[in-house]
Design a protein around this motif. Structure first.
Motif, PDB file in Angstrom:
ATOM      1  N   CYS A   6       0.772  -1.290   0.048  1.00 33.64           N
ATOM      2  CA  CYS A   6      -0.125   0.015  -0.027  1.00 33.64           C
ATOM      3  C   CYS A   6       0.745   1.058  -0.077  1.00 33.64           C
ATOM      4  CB  CYS A   6      -0.863   0.048   1.197  1.00 33.64           C
ATOM      5  SG  CYS A   6      -0.250   0.280   2.690  1.00 33.64           S
ATOM      6  N   SER A   7       0.240   2.457  -0.370  1.00 31.41           N
ATOM      7  CA  SER A   7       0.957   3.735  -0.466  1.00 31.41           C
ATOM      8  C   SER A   7      -0.304   4.731  -0.708  1.00 31.41           C
ATOM      9  CB  SER A   7       1.855   3.589  -1.752  1.00 31.41           C
ATOM     10  OG  SER A   7       2.455   4.999  -1.760  1.00 31.41           O
ATOM     11  N   ASP A   8      -0.034   5.873   0.032  1.00 29.99           N
ATOM     12  CA  ASP A   8      -0.806   6.956  -0.056  1.00 29.99           C
ATOM     13  C   ASP A   8      -0.745   7.753  -1.394  1.00 29.99           C
ATOM     14  OD1 ASP A   8       1.656   7.749   0.819  1.00 29.99           O
ATOM     15  OD2 ASP A   8       0.703   9.333   1.979  1.00 29.99           O
ATOM     16  N   VAL A  13       9.108   3.878  -7.513  1.00 28.76           N
ATOM     17  CA  VAL A  13       9.651   2.773  -6.414  1.00 28.76           C
ATOM     18  C   VAL A  13       8.660   1.823  -6.556  1.00 28.76           C
ATOM     19  CG1 VAL A  13       9.321   3.933  -4.418  1.00 28.76           C
ATOM     20  CG2 VAL A  13      11.354   2.368  -4.751  1.00 28.76           C
ATOM     21  N   ASN A  14       7.408   2.140  -5.997  1.00 31.78           N
ATOM     22  CA  ASN A  14       6.559   1.380  -5.777  1.00 31.78           C
ATOM     23  C   ASN A  14       6.162   0.455  -7.004  1.00 31.78           C
ATOM     24  OD1 ASN A  14       4.842   4.516  -4.954  1.00 31.78           O
ATOM     25  ND2 ASN A  14       5.178   2.875  -3.526  1.00 31.78           N
ATOM     26  N   ASP A  15       6.494   0.934  -8.187  1.00 34.79           N
ATOM     27  CA  ASP A  15       6.066  -0.200  -9.487  1.00 34.79           C
ATOM     28  C   ASP A  15       7.358  -1.231  -9.342  1.00 34.79           C
ATOM     29  OD1 ASP A  15       3.816   1.050 -10.236  1.00 34.79           O
ATOM     30  OD2 ASP A  15       5.094   2.559 -11.555  1.00 34.79           O
ATOM     31  N   GLU A  20       9.248  -6.560  -8.745  1.00 32.63           N
ATOM     32  CA  GLU A  20      10.123  -7.721  -8.094  1.00 32.63           C
ATOM     33  C   GLU A  20       9.637  -8.721  -7.364  1.00 32.63           C
ATOM     34  OE1 GLU A  20      14.131  -8.904  -7.548  1.00 32.63           O
ATOM     35  OE2 GLU A  20      13.268  -7.862  -9.092  1.00 32.63           O
ATOM     36  N   LEU A  21       8.615  -8.278  -6.380  1.00 31.17           N
ATOM     37  CA  LEU A  21       7.679  -9.269  -5.561  1.00 31.17           C
ATOM     38  C   LEU A  21       7.107 -10.321  -6.648  1.00 31.17           C
ATOM     39  CD1 LEU A  21       6.150  -6.934  -3.226  1.00 31.17           C
ATOM     40  CD2 LEU A  21       8.037  -8.486  -2.524  1.00 31.17           C
ATOM     41  N   LEU A  30      -2.949  -4.827  -4.302  1.00 27.08           N
ATOM     42  CA  LEU A  30      -2.714  -3.536  -4.032  1.00 27.08           C
ATOM     43  C   LEU A  30      -3.680  -2.638  -3.041  1.00 27.08           C
ATOM     44  CD1 LEU A  30      -1.527  -2.779  -7.842  1.00 27.08           C
ATOM     45  CD2 LEU A  30       0.034  -3.427  -5.784  1.00 27.08           C
ATOM     46  N   PHE A  31      -3.389  -1.830  -2.755  1.00 30.27           N
ATOM     47  CA  PHE A  31      -4.143  -0.871  -1.586  1.00 30.27           C
ATOM     48  C   PHE A  31      -3.712   0.713  -1.823  1.00 30.27           C
ATOM     49  CE2 PHE A  31      -4.315  -4.913   0.323  1.00 30.27           C
ATOM     50  CZ  PHE A  31      -5.457  -5.143   0.810  1.00 30.27           C
TER      51      PHE A  31
END
Length: 66
Positions: A6-8, A13-15, A20-21, A30-31
């Protein structure tokens, strides 16, 4: 492993982390901004991801806060 991410806010970097995961064989859920594509409330985003872990929908979580 099923991982809540999750991210606000959405940043490159999120992508990178999500890809990678997935490359490592994890199922990513995803949240927040990662799901909606727009800025979201950090409190709401973190709560939804944490509840997914609490209720067993995900096994682990990665929380980005910008």
């Amino acid at each position: 492993m099923k991982i809540a991410v999750c991210s606000d806010e959405h940043y490159p970097v999120n992508d990178f982390v999500v890809k990678e995961l997935e490359r490592l064989g994890h199922k990513v859920v995803l949240f927040g901004a990662l799901y909606s594509g727009k800025a979201e409330s950090w409190i709401q985003t973190a709560q939804e991801a944490a509840e997914a872990i609490l209720h067993g929908h995900c096994e682990e979580g990665i929380f980005f806060c910008w």
